[in-house]
Design a protein around this motif. Structure first.
Motif, PDB file in Angstrom:
ATOM      1  N   GLU A   1      87.604  42.029  50.485  1.00 51.85           N
ATOM      2  CA  GLU A   1      87.365  41.445  49.096  1.00 51.85           C
ATOM      3  C   GLU A   1      85.399  40.354  49.834  1.00 51.85           C
ATOM      4  O   GLU A   1      84.658  41.008  48.692  1.00 51.85           O
ATOM      5  N   PRO A   2      85.655  39.923  50.644  1.00 48.39           N
ATOM      6  CA  PRO A   2      84.223  39.427  50.587  1.00 48.39           C
ATOM      7  C   PRO A   2      83.235  40.535  51.354  1.00 48.39           C
ATOM      8  O   PRO A   2      81.819  40.591  51.022  1.00 48.39           O
ATOM      9  N   ALA A   3      83.912  41.467  52.650  1.00 45.91           N
ATOM     10  CA  ALA A   3      83.126  42.535  53.593  1.00 45.91           C
ATOM     11  C   ALA A   3      82.614  43.054  52.356  1.00 45.91           C
ATOM     12  O   ALA A   3      81.003  43.401  52.525  1.00 45.91           O
TER      13      ALA A   3
ATOM     14  N   SER B   1      79.469  39.582  52.295  1.00 42.54           N
ATOM     15  CA  SER B   1      79.765  37.996  53.039  1.00 42.54           C
ATOM     16  C   SER B   1      79.966  38.379  54.413  1.00 42.54           C
ATOM     17  O   SER B   1      81.104  39.281  54.366  1.00 42.54           O
ATOM     18  N   ALA B   2      79.351  38.002  55.674  1.00 40.81           N
ATOM     19  CA  ALA B   2      79.770  38.028  57.219  1.00 40.81           C
ATOM     20  C   ALA B   2      80.826  37.582  56.755  1.00 40.81           C
ATOM     21  O   ALA B   2      81.021  36.392  56.115  1.00 40.81           O
TER      22      ALA B   2
ATOM     23  N   ILE C   1      76.337  42.470  61.053  1.00 40.47           N
ATOM     24  CA  ILE C   1      77.604  41.841  60.939  1.00 40.47           C
ATOM     25  C   ILE C   1      78.078  42.262  59.065  1.00 40.47           C
ATOM     26  O   ILE C   1      78.752  43.084  59.305  1.00 40.47           O
ATOM     27  N   ALA C   2      76.975  40.985  58.246  1.00 42.89           N
ATOM     28  CA  ALA C   2      77.499  41.791  57.013  1.00 42.89           C
ATOM     29  C   ALA C   2      77.000  43.387  56.419  1.00 42.89           C
ATOM     30  O   ALA C   2      77.439  43.540  55.941  1.00 42.89           O
ATOM     31  N   GLY C   3      76.143  43.769  56.800  1.00 42.36           N
ATOM     32  CA  GLY C   3      75.555  45.023  56.681  1.00 42.36           C
ATOM     33  C   GLY C   3      77.309  45.714  57.543  1.00 42.36           C
ATOM     34  O   GLY C   3      77.650  47.068  56.294  1.00 42.36           O
ATOM     35  N   ASN C   4      77.371  45.891  58.481  1.00 34.87           N
ATOM     36  CA  ASN C   4      77.800  46.840  59.123  1.00 34.87           C
ATOM     37  C   ASN C   4      80.114  46.419  58.125  1.00 34.87           C
ATOM     38  O   ASN C   4      80.842  47.350  57.975  1.00 34.87           O
ATOM     39  N   ALA C   5      80.068  45.412  57.705  1.00 35.53           N
ATOM     40  CA  ALA C   5      81.165  44.817  56.944  1.00 35.53           C
ATOM     41  C   ALA C   5      81.104  45.804  55.206  1.00 35.53           C
ATOM     42  O   ALA C   5      82.093  45.931  55.059  1.00 35.53           O
ATOM     43  N   TRP C   6      80.222  45.524  55.087  1.00 35.25           N
ATOM     44  CA  TRP C   6      80.153  46.077  54.039  1.00 35.25           C
ATOM     45  C   TRP C   6      80.242  47.675  53.184  1.00 35.25           C
ATOM     46  O   TRP C   6      80.668  48.134  53.236  1.00 35.25           O
ATOM     47  N   THR C   7      79.631  48.112  54.889  1.00 38.12           N
ATOM     48  CA  THR C   7      79.287  49.647  55.111  1.00 38.12           C
ATOM     49  C   THR C   7      80.992  50.474  56.100  1.00 38.12           C
ATOM     50  O   THR C   7      82.264  51.047  54.830  1.00 38.12           O
ATOM     51  N   VAL C   8      81.843  49.236  55.973  1.00 37.46           N
ATOM     52  CA  VAL C   8      83.468  49.104  56.461  1.00 37.46           C
ATOM     53  C   VAL C   8      83.979  49.448  54.903  1.00 37.46           C
ATOM     54  O   VAL C   8      85.205  50.240  54.750  1.00 37.46           O
ATOM     55  N   SER C   9      84.054  48.163  54.573  1.00 39.50           N
ATOM     56  CA  SER C   9      84.552  47.995  53.373  1.00 39.50           C
ATOM     57  C   SER C   9      84.638  49.033  51.381  1.00 39.50           C
ATOM     58  O   SER C   9      85.464  49.233  51.291  1.00 39.50           O
TER      59      SER C   9
END
Length: 391
Positions: A305-307, A311-312, A360-368
């Motif tokens: 959800e935050p990803a 949000s990192a 980190i936030a960019g990677n999290a968005w990509t994964v989620s």
């Protein structure tokens, strides 16, 4: 003996030792569309639903029959596999996860049935070249396409003998989860109030971690004196006691429960507990997952959800809920793991710098948010083979 001959000998020995009757023979689904035989290993159960959904969305007439998971290699034999192939007559086979049903693959290739492997995680596998390795190489070479979730698996499976031209790095199959919403007008109003201030969110915080979070916020304020903490207590009953405690410590507190806004002088904004999380995720470029240091995290906090909202994420080592999603984020450098309260404080001080958290936030968005793209890439060669067979 050549390597290919050694591999065929290894396969023959494996199949000869296998017990009989280990493959059940379920009835194929009714319909006129192509039939896909799906085999899901224990390490890929979470990937099966998104992949099946993508396949059926792309090919509504597709019939999918999932085989029961086997307990390990060499639990099938050629007689059972041939009987299954004769009765079911699949148009293709998709294996999810790294567990090779040896006789099934061999029988499929003898019947010119294409076989695909996806979501094969191989970081802990070995690539030695004994007899079993030669047999494994022969199996890998029989696959029409191999789709792996990460670079480590890609390198390992090529070392194990797979044809590099048939290996594709797709990324992991991630759960597709819609993030919580919020009122855009309210988000804009809060964003204007923040006026460029650094903000971070401590989400789903149990009482046992309140002082840990406050210590981390003081560390952040030493680096950015205007830093603001959105504090979301797990128990809404803690809102008023928390406000009193913080004010006694000299901090200026705003309370969402009183319709207060985070004024310029505010140090902490206490939210209404687990409500309105979509608003706070959008406002805070950093989120700490509550309970992951003390070992009392809950399923109420979902890291995607935050990803998905940019949000990192920072978390402790004691995650017991949504483990697959945490593994995907950590493996993609899409979250920061802290071991203790001291590391949390140091990380929050470091994360006051926007350029530090952006990656980190960019990677999290990509994964989620990348689950749909990954499932499309896995489905593509399977659907192409089915269309070719029916042409």
């Amino acid at each position: 003996m050549s390597r290919a001959g050694l591999g065929r000998l290894g396969l023959w020995l494996q199949l000869r030792r296998s017990p009989s009757g280990a493959i059940s023979r379920p009835d194929a689904p009714e319909g006129d569309g192509p039939l896909l035989l799906l085999y899901v290993a224990a390490d890929a159960v979470s990937a099966s639903a998104p992949v099946v959904k993508q396949l059926q969305a792309s090919r509504p007439d597709l019939r999918i029959l999932q085989l029961p998971a086997l307990r390990g290699d060499n639990k099938t034999n050629m007689r059972a596999a041939r009987a299954l192939m004769s009765q079911i007559r699949p148009d293709a086979i998709l294996l999810l996860g790294y567990q090779m049903p040896t006789a099934l693959v061999v029988t499929a290739k003898q019947n010119d049935v294409p076989v695909f492997l996806a979501e094969a995680r191989l970081q802990n596998k070995t690539g030695t070249w004994g007899l079993r390795s030669s047999a494994r190489r022969t199996l890998l070479r029989a696959l029409d396409a191999i789709m792996v979730p990460d670079e480590a698996s890609e390198n390992m499976i090529i070392r194990m003998g797979a044809d590099p031209g048939r290996v594709e790095l797709t990324g992991p199959v991630a759960e597709i989860k819609d993030p919580p919403g919020c009122t855009e007008a309210e988000r804009n109003g809060f964003a204007q109030l923040l006026s460029g201030r650094h903000a971070w969110l401590a989400a789903d915080i149990p009482e046992s971690e309140e002082q840990i979070v406050l210590a981390a916020h003081r560390a952040a304020m030493r680096q950015s004196h205007r830093a603001l903490l959105f504090l979301a207590p797990r128990d809404p009953g803690r809102i008023d006691p928390l406000a009193e405690m913080l004010e006694a410590q000299g901090l200026i507190v705003s309370r969402r429960s009183l319709d207060e806004e985070p004024v310029e002088e505010s140090h902490v904004m206490i939210t209404d507990g687990p409500t309105e999380m979509g608003l706070w995720y959008r406002l805070a470029p950093v989120t700490y997952a509550g309970g992951t240091l003390s070992g009392c995290d809950t399923a109420d906090f979902h890291p995607f959800e935050p990803a998905a909202l940019g949000s990192a994420i920072v978390h402790g080592p004691n995650v017991t809920q949504n483990i697959t999603q945490w593994q995907q984020l950590d493996g993609a450098n899409a979250a920061r793991v802290v071991a203790n309260a001291g590391e949390l404080a140091a990380t929050m001080a470091e994360f006051t710098q926007p350029d530090v958290i952006a990656h980190i936030a960019g990677n999290a968005w990509t994964v989620s948010t990348g689950g749909a793209e990954v499932t499309q890439r896995i489905a593509a060669p399977v659907l192409a083979a089915l269309s070719k067979d029916r042409a």
